[in-house]
Design an enzyme around this catalytic site. Structure first.
Site, PDB file in Angstrom:
ATOM      1  N   THR A 191       0.815  -1.214   0.000  1.00 17.49           N
ATOM      2  CA  THR A 191       0.000   0.000   0.000  1.00 17.49           C
ATOM      3  C   THR A 191       0.858   1.279   0.000  1.00 17.49           C
ATOM      4  O   THR A 191       2.067   1.219   0.176  1.00 17.49           O
ATOM      5  CB  THR A 191      -0.939   0.015   1.227  1.00 17.49           C
ATOM      6  OG1 THR A 191      -0.167  -0.290   2.387  1.00 17.49           O
ATOM      7  CG2 THR A 191      -2.034  -0.999   1.084  1.00 17.49           C
ATOM      8  N   ASP A 192       0.167   2.413  -0.179  1.00 14.74           N
ATOM      9  CA  ASP A 192       0.863   3.710  -0.230  1.00 14.74           C
ATOM     10  C   ASP A 192       0.859   4.393   1.135  1.00 14.74           C
ATOM     11  O   ASP A 192       0.890   5.614   1.226  1.00 14.74           O
ATOM     12  CB  ASP A 192       0.174   4.634  -1.251  1.00 14.74           C
ATOM     13  CG  ASP A 192       0.038   3.983  -2.600  1.00 14.74           C
ATOM     14  OD1 ASP A 192       1.036   3.465  -3.083  1.00 14.74           O
ATOM     15  OD2 ASP A 192      -1.073   3.993  -3.170  1.00 14.74           O
ATOM     16  N   SER A 229       1.218   8.578   5.008  1.00 14.23           N
ATOM     17  CA  SER A 229       0.581   8.541   3.692  1.00 14.23           C
ATOM     18  C   SER A 229       1.654   8.954   2.691  1.00 14.23           C
ATOM     19  O   SER A 229       2.169  10.065   2.753  1.00 14.23           O
ATOM     20  CB  SER A 229      -0.593   9.516   3.654  1.00 14.23           C
ATOM     21  OG  SER A 229      -1.088   9.588   2.347  1.00 14.23           O
ATOM     22  N   ARG A 230       2.008   8.026   1.789  1.00 11.01           N
ATOM     23  CA  ARG A 230       3.164   8.281   0.928  1.00 11.01           C
ATOM     24  C   ARG A 230       2.831   9.165  -0.275  1.00 11.01           C
ATOM     25  O   ARG A 230       3.700   9.822  -0.796  1.00 11.01           O
ATOM     26  CB  ARG A 230       3.769   6.957   0.451  1.00 11.01           C
ATOM     27  CG  ARG A 230       4.335   6.172   1.604  1.00 11.01           C
ATOM     28  CD  ARG A 230       5.145   4.976   1.161  1.00 11.01           C
ATOM     29  NE  ARG A 230       5.414   4.155   2.328  1.00 11.01           N
ATOM     30  CZ  ARG A 230       4.826   3.004   2.594  1.00 11.01           C
ATOM     31  NH1 ARG A 230       3.935   2.506   1.747  1.00 11.01           N
ATOM     32  NH2 ARG A 230       5.110   2.341   3.681  1.00 11.01           N
ATOM     33  N   VAL A 231       1.597   9.138  -0.732  1.00 10.42           N
ATOM     34  CA  VAL A 231       1.295   9.944  -1.928  1.00 10.42           C
ATOM     35  C   VAL A 231       0.209  10.993  -1.683  1.00 10.42           C
ATOM     36  O   VAL A 231       0.016  11.884  -2.498  1.00 10.42           O
ATOM     37  CB  VAL A 231       0.877   9.060  -3.131  1.00 10.42           C
ATOM     38  CG1 VAL A 231       2.020   8.209  -3.608  1.00 10.42           C
ATOM     39  CG2 VAL A 231      -0.333   8.223  -2.805  1.00 10.42           C
TER      40      VAL A 231
END
Lengths: 504, 180
Positions: free
Chosen positions: A341-342, A367-369
């Site tokens: 997951t992101d 939250s990466r994006v």
């Protein structure tokens, strides 16, 4: 000629014109059956994931192709299948009915309605397993998906097309976050509102009924579809459920709409797949899961995406849920899904029982994006929130020695305590993004520092109510401008100061 | 019979087919003959309590002199000593399939309500050969449940040209509203 005679004539002529075709089929024979798994002889041309029909009418799916036979999982009652029963190939892979007519309905993974509101007349079918869109068909995540939860929208923003894992022990509020997110979509204008799909995997029928009732009561069923494979269903249906939910979502995504799919939860999905794999005699690996359990989830979650404008610009946001055992995020399935997951929202039991709800551990949630998709106004007010809270968490161990601490440290602790209090939120009460910006502004700019800790939530509630009543244009302006320019910021300051002077 | 036994039978049949010294026709006939001649004592061969020496002595006594020393007798002895004699029928069936396959032939089960005349059988056989490239060895089965037409089964395929199937197909089309 009467009208009835005319109809009879039409039917008669249609039947006369019907040219029956002879049927050439490939068949096999059941060698053994048990625990929802059939081993069969024959079916030499069978394909992986192909549907087969037993002579009792029960449907199965080919999951193992071996040297001298096939392994089939039964998608129905295996008691009707006997040794020696004939199996027929259908030459079709598993598909599910899709379309607008599903909105507001509760269906099983095969698309059959289970809400007692009559049959669904599908106009279109979609294969349950498809390859995820490629690079050319996608574009980066750029629009926010508002959950209505301050802690998430402020610090762990989710973008449309993102895959954000919700992870935590049992009873820590994982499903509550998912449901709140669905309910919050009501605040979006209808043309931008995501179609929400809640996939319940291996849950109690009672829990699914309760979730559906909550969604109904909050008016969220008008844009929601529930796909349920309850704990009483055979493992193959549990295995199919998320793929069916995703296929339904993809129909809307390719029509240019935003879709939110919640997989509740993938731990049970992995367990169902483990059961099937062991019964199919596939070699067990770590924690007895088969070797391809990573691919099981990666191929599902890879189907979440934001399509390019050329492809309609639709999106499919995935919120998978994973239940951990005794806080162990290093177990096999949690680590797999974390890496796919992101980002993840980690819910901690200790915070939950300390009354901090939602019990989000902001230290290890990420939250990466989503950051690039976050509303600029929110980024402006919540930019320092995460670092302030991290510093507070470091310092709170010293809070008990408050009399011996310097003023700076005391101020930090005081601010941190108020921010933690501010981020608390009741269930089924998601907030509008402009309200979130307003209250987070008040918190991060220190307007709450001299408010008594027990009165922080009251202050927040009354501030929002006051602005809604006396100055709704300010909230509208935040949403419209999407950022806090000097003029809006001045207005916010003035509004908060005015309210604070009257607050007691 | 489980899947493993079928796999094992196929392997024995293939090994028997490929062993040299006798032609395939002779191997096939000898295997059938030895199965017939030992049918009455098969229970002794399967019984795990009876000594291997005794079993081999019985085998030597019951089979006719023309089979003695043949490959079929050797196969039988091996199956008795490896306690797989129960598979002999299925080995024979698999051998039959391999044998027919080598001759570009296949077993064809033909089902109809009434027996077909020679002209009809020839027409079916010729058409079958034209489509599959294999000469059928037809085994006719009279099936009272068939209203009309015929049904053919070979390998893992079924060709259904019965009236029953056509009625079912019409029923399906009416239910799925493709016709009405």
């Amino acid at each position: 000629m009467t009208r009835a005679d005319e109809i009879t004539q039409i039917i008669k002529s249609k039947i006369e014109k019907f040219v029956p075709q002879s049927d050439l089929s490939e068949v096999g024979q059941v060698v053994s059956v048990g625990d929802g798994v059939v081993r069969a002889w024959g079916l030499n041309g069978a394909l992986m994931n192909e549907l087969v029909v037993f002579d009792s009418g029960v449907v199965g799916m080919v999951l193992n192709i071996e040297l001298e036979g096939v392994g089939i999982v039964v998608l129905g009652d295996d008691k009707l299948i006997k040794e020696g029963s004939t199996i027929k190939r259908t030459k079709k892979v598993m598909d599910v009915g899709v379309g607008e007519e599903l909105i507001g309905r509760i269906v099983d993974p095969l698309g059959m309605p289970i809400d007692g509101r009559g049959s669904i007349n599908y106009k279109q079918q979609r294969p349950v397993e498809v390859i995820a869109p490629g690079i050319v068909e996608r574009q980066p995540v750029k629009e926010p998906l508002q959950t209505g939860i301050k802690a998430i929208d402020g610090m762990i923003p989710i973008g449309r097309g993102q895959r954000e894992l919700i992870i935590g022990d049992r009873q820590t509020g994982k499903t509550a976050i998912a449901i709140d997110t669905i309910i919050n979509q009501q605040k979006e204008p209808p043309e931008k509102r995501p179609i929400c799909i809640y996939v319940a995997i291996g849950q109690k029928e009672m829990s699914v009924a309760r979730t559906a009732k909550i969604l109904e009561e909050n008016g969220a069923m008008n844009y929601t579809i529930v796909v349920s494979a309850s704990a009483s269903e055979p493992a193959p249906l549990l295995y199919l459920a998320p793929y069916s939910g995703c296929a339904i979502g993809e129909y809307f995504m390719w029509k240019g709409k935003a879709v939110l799919v919640i997989y509740d939860d993938l731990s049970k999905h992995a367990q169902a797949y483990r059961q099937m794999s062991l019964l199919l005699r596939r070699p067990p690996g770590r924690e007895a899961y088969p070797g391809d359990v990573f691919y099981l989830h990666s191929r599902l979650l890879e189907r979440a995406c934001k399509l390019s404008d050329k492809n309609g610009g639709g999106s499919l946001t995935a919120l998978p849920i994973i239940e951990t055992q005794a806080n162990d995020v290093s177990a096999y399935i949690p680590t797999n899904v974390i890496s796919i997951t992101d980002g993840q929202i980690y819910l901690e039991p200790s915070l939950f029982y300390a009354g901090i709800r939602p019990a989000v551990n902001v230290g290890i949630s990420v939250s990466r994006v989503g950051g690039s998709a976050q509303l600029k106004a929110m980024r402006q007010v919540a930019g320092r929130l995460r670092t302030d809270l991290a510093q507070y968490n470091e310092l709170q161990a010293f809070a008990q020695f408050s009399s011996d601490l310097d003023k700076n440290t005391l101020d930090f602790i005081k601010r941190g305590q108020r921010l933690v209090e501010l981020l608390k939120q009741d269930q089924y009460e998601p907030m509008d993004v402009s309200e979130e910006v307003l209250v987070l502004y008040a918190g991060t700019k220190g307007y709450l520092d001299d408010i008594e800790l027990v009165k922080v939530r009251d202050f927040e509630k009354r501030l929002v109510a006051c602005v809604k009543k006396n100055c709704p244009s300010l909230l509208e302006e935040i949403v419209k401008k999407k950022e806090l320019n000097a003029e809006i910021e001045e207005k916010i300051k003035k509004t908060i100061e005015d309210f604070k002077s009257r607050f007691h | 019979m489980n899947l493993n036994d079928r796999v094992i039978s196929k392997k024995y049949a293939m090994a028997y087919f490929m062993s040299s010294g006798e032609d395939e026709e002779l191997k096939k006939n000898n295997l059938k003959k030895i199965i017939n001649e030992t049918a009455d004592v098969m229970d002794y061969f399967i019984n795990p309590v009876i000594n291997l020496e005794i079993k081999l002595t019985i085998l030597d006594r019951v089979i006719s002199s023309e089979i003695k020393g043949s490959l079929s007798e050797k196969l039988f002895s091996i199956l008795i000593s490896t306690k797989r004699i129960a598979l002999v029928e299925s080995i024979s069936e698999e051998f039959e399939k391999i044998y027919l396959d080598s001759k570009k032939m296949t077993q064809l089960e033909l089902r109809a309500k009434y027996s077909l005349d020679d002209f009809e059988k020839k027409a079916i056989s010729d058409n079958f050969k034209a489509v599959t490239g294999k000469t059928p060895v037809i085994k006719f089965v009279q099936d009272k449940n068939i209203i009309g037409g015929f049904l053919m089964k070979w390998d893992d395929k079924v060709f259904n040209s019965t009236i029953n199937q056509k009625i079912e197909s019409l029923k399906d089309k009416i239910i799925s509203k493709e016709i009405l």
